[in-house]
Design an enzyme around this catalytic site. Structure first.
Site, PDB file in Angstrom:
ATOM      1  N   GLY A  55     -23.665  -1.392  17.349  1.00  0.00           N
ATOM      2  CA  GLY A  55     -24.397  -1.364  16.090  1.00  0.00           C
ATOM      3  C   GLY A  55     -23.849  -0.271  15.195  1.00  0.00           C
ATOM      4  CB  CYS A  82     -20.193   0.445  20.965  1.00  0.00           C
ATOM      5  SG  CYS A  82     -19.502   1.465  19.633  1.00  0.00           S
ATOM      6  CE1 TYR A  83     -27.486   3.227  17.402  1.00  0.00           C
ATOM      7  CE2 TYR A  83     -28.472   1.483  18.740  1.00  0.00           C
ATOM      8  CZ  TYR A  83     -28.614   2.569  17.889  1.00  0.00           C
ATOM      9  OH  TYR A  83     -29.865   2.997  17.523  1.00  0.00           O
ATOM     10  CG  HIS A 172     -16.668  -3.012  20.796  1.00  0.00           C
ATOM     11  ND1 HIS A 172     -17.936  -3.492  20.568  1.00  0.00           N
ATOM     12  CD2 HIS A 172     -16.540  -1.903  20.017  1.00  0.00           C
ATOM     13  CE1 HIS A 172     -18.552  -2.719  19.687  1.00  0.00           C
ATOM     14  NE2 HIS A 172     -17.730  -1.746  19.346  1.00  0.00           N
ATOM     15  CD  GLU A 174     -17.923  -6.613  22.489  1.00  0.00           C
ATOM     16  OE1 GLU A 174     -18.440  -6.150  21.453  1.00  0.00           O
ATOM     17  OE2 GLU A 174     -17.769  -5.939  23.534  1.00  0.00           O
ATOM     18  N   GLY A 227     -21.370 -37.305  11.183  1.00  0.00           N
ATOM     19  CA  GLY A 227     -20.053 -37.740  11.628  1.00  0.00           C
ATOM     20  C   GLY A 227     -19.200 -36.596  12.139  1.00  0.00           C
ATOM     21  N   GLY A 228     -19.711 -35.353  11.997  1.00  0.00           N
ATOM     22  CA  GLY A 228     -18.994 -34.203  12.538  1.00  0.00           C
ATOM     23  C   GLY A 228     -19.201 -34.083  14.040  1.00  0.00           C
ATOM     24  CB  VAL A 229     -17.785 -31.667  16.506  1.00  0.00           C
ATOM     25  CG1 VAL A 229     -17.941 -31.406  18.002  1.00  0.00           C
ATOM     26  CG2 VAL A 229     -16.319 -31.887  16.167  1.00  0.00           C
ATOM     27  CG  ASP A 230     -21.870 -29.147  15.537  1.00  0.00           C
ATOM     28  OD1 ASP A 230     -21.106 -28.963  16.511  1.00  0.00           O
ATOM     29  OD2 ASP A 230     -21.924 -28.382  14.568  1.00  0.00           O
ATOM     30  CB  SER A 231     -24.319 -34.965  13.726  1.00  0.00           C
ATOM     31  OG  SER A 231     -23.149 -35.480  13.152  1.00  0.00           O
ATOM     32  CB  SER A 232     -20.238 -37.020  16.880  1.00  0.00           C
ATOM     33  OG  SER A 232     -19.886 -37.366  15.562  1.00  0.00           O
ATOM     34  CE  LYS A 369     -18.536 -26.440  15.601  1.00  0.00           C
ATOM     35  NZ  LYS A 369     -19.112 -27.644  14.939  1.00  0.00           N
TER      36      LYS A 369
END
Length: 513
Positions: A55, A82-83, A172, A174, A227-232, A369
């Site tokens: 942070g 870190c923080y 960090h 990550e 029609g995108g990845v998520d809704s498909s 994603k």
């Protein structure tokens, strides 16, 4: 199925969602919660471990985010980053002060030395590069803590009280810049928290299908399909769960890419689902007319989507649930509670107060994603659909800076098509995770033929990323950019200047609005 859970407590750092992604990569489910979440709520979630994020604040200031010391009495391993490391030290009796000039303050890649007898570094090299970003210094570590990592400037780059399962690192782990950083996180999960690693996409797929079936019962579901990845992927999961109880409504709001509406209809007409296409270009453009504020645009689009779905549900008759392809970054970026809103997603922060459905179903709400893509493969979706680059729900509305007109949308559609076509011809599409054009609101003087022009500037954006939470701008070859620029200026009326966005995320977002 109930998964083991690690909680990531968010103290406002820029890499917080990346921490969560790294934990899941290690096969352990985790959720991000704001530091203000009541302890009773956190404890009820029964986590096997907790991670305090970084942070921008200094823990010794009264205005800085703090944590109730009771959390340290739960007997649960805690990793402070870190923080988060300094907060742990501060809360448990240590002393954190501003770093003195040229001492202890560190930024960027730093050679770091580790005590490999500590569980956090077990099996790892004793030396490596870490990514530092701190201006404060632990002048005194709490009683019971040992120094298990140091640099030339900082004797306490990592601390540990292994008897209580408390670990802190000033760097960090990550980020990709830290060598063996993911392995350190994995060691915390498996060596300190004794995780079993029960987070797999196959298990999630089964449990998500079962959860949808239980919630829906014999009700009807209306899916907002872009029609995108998520809704498909959401469509495939819902079809598996409830079959013909599902109707997919594709709203063509007139802000799609060139020919995209026809392509979506062709792709989903082959599926054994109820598919409805609604031509809503005129009503969306009328609602958006004269509006230039990006947040307002998103909210207008979000509300109009809902109104279209409500109308379609009445035609279908007695639809109980609205389903959406909302994913975890959408939820996080739209803000919740004390969290800052980066941008409202039309399917999260853009929803109107009143929705005429029994409930909303978001089966991908807790997935990143790349996890959505994994789920799509589990469900048997074709790779061309699973690997498709993201396209925002508001479409070109947030790629047109300023007010929106049909003429601007048509201009951007053609320019974006040329950009994507030339990228594919050059084989660069395999190297890029997302790329698109933005029609700016800036006009500038140009010369075409022997005449003066005063037309729009088009921005090109392309990034590489593993998780869409962070991204690096793509180094497209100059000769490819040259072809794109020449074609757009010559083939698209109204554009006389092309610029290329060379900003990474952070500090920018991938989209411009």
């Amino acid at each position: 199925m109930k998964h083991e859970l690690v909680l990531v407590l968010d103290f406002g750092g820029q890499y917080n969602q990346l921490i969560a992604r790294r934990v899941r990569e290690c096969g352990v489910y985790c959720e991000v919660k704001p530091y203000t979440t009541p302890l009773s709520e956190l404890k009820a979630m029964n986590p096997i471990g907790i991670i305090f994020t970084g942070g921008p604040n200094s823990v010794y200031l009264n205005t800085s985010p703090q944590v109730d010391p009771e959390i340290f009495t739960w007997g649960i391993p805690i990793l402070g980053i870190c923080y988060g490391c300094q907060l742990m030290a501060h809360s448990l009796g240590g002393l954190v002060t501003p770093a003195q000039e040229d001492t202890a303050r560190e930024y960027g890649k730093t050679t770091t030395y580790y005590d490999t007898s500590c569980k956090l570094f077990a099996g790892l090299p004793a030396e490596g590069i870490s990514w530092m970003s701190h201006g404060d210094y632990m002048a005194k570590v709490p009683q019971g803590f040992a120094l298990v990592g140091h640099t030339e400037m900082c004797p306490n780059a990592a601390i540990a009280d292994e008897s209580r399962g408390f670990y802190g690192v000033q760097y960090h782990p990550e980020v990709n810049h830290t060598e063996h950083g993911v392995a350190m996180i994995r060691n915390f999960l498996y060596e300190a928290c004794h995780a079993k690693g029960d987070w797999t996409m196959g298990d999630y797929c089964k449990s998500a299908i079962a959860a949808v079936r239980e919630k829906v019962g014999d009700g009807k579901v209306l899916l907002a399909l872009s029609g995108g990845v998520d809704s498909s992927v959401a469509a495939a999961l819902l079809a598996e769960a409830v079959g013909k109880q599902l109707t997919c409504v594709f709203v063509d709001h007139g802000l799609m890419r060139l020919n995209e509406g026809d392509e979506v209809e062709a792709a989903f007409s082959k599926w054994d689902i109820n598919f409805v296409r609604v031509d809503a270009e005129t009503r969306f453009l009328l609602k958006l007319a004269g509006e230039s504020d990006p947040e307002t645009k998103r909210k207008i689009i979000g509300e109009e989507f809902i109104r279209v779905f409500e109308e379609e549900s009445k035609k279908i008759g007695a639809v109980d649930f609205l389903a959406q392809g909302t994913i975890y970054p959408d939820v996080i970026e739209s803000g919740a509670g004390d969290a800052e809103t980066i941008k409202s997603h039309h399917n999260v922060g853009g929803l109107p107060d009143f929705v005429d459905f029994k409930d909303i179903i978001e089966p991908l709400r807790m997935l990143f994603k790349d996890e959505v893509r994994q789920l799509g493969r589990e469900l048997g979706l074709p790779e061309y659909l699973v690997s498709r680059q993201p396209f925002p729900g508001p479409g070109l509305a947030i790629r047109i800076i300023g007010d929106i007109t049909k003429e601007k949308a048509d201009t951007l559609r053609l320019a974006d098509f040329i950009f994507r076509e030339e990228i594919a011809k050059a084989g660069e599409d395999k190297n890029l995770n997302q790329y698109f054009a933005v029609l700016t609101n800036t006009r500038s003087v140009g010369v075409m033929g022997d005449g003066r022009t005063y037309d729009y500037t088009l921005a090109l954006r392309a990034v590489t990323t593993a998780d869409f939470m962070t991204a690096d701008w793509a180094r497209i070859p100059y000769d490819v950019l040259d072809k794109i620029s020449v074609r757009i200026v010559n083939e698209v009326p109204g554009i006389n200047r092309i610029v290329y966005d060379i900003t990474s995320k952070p500090p920018a977002t991938i989209e411009w609005e």
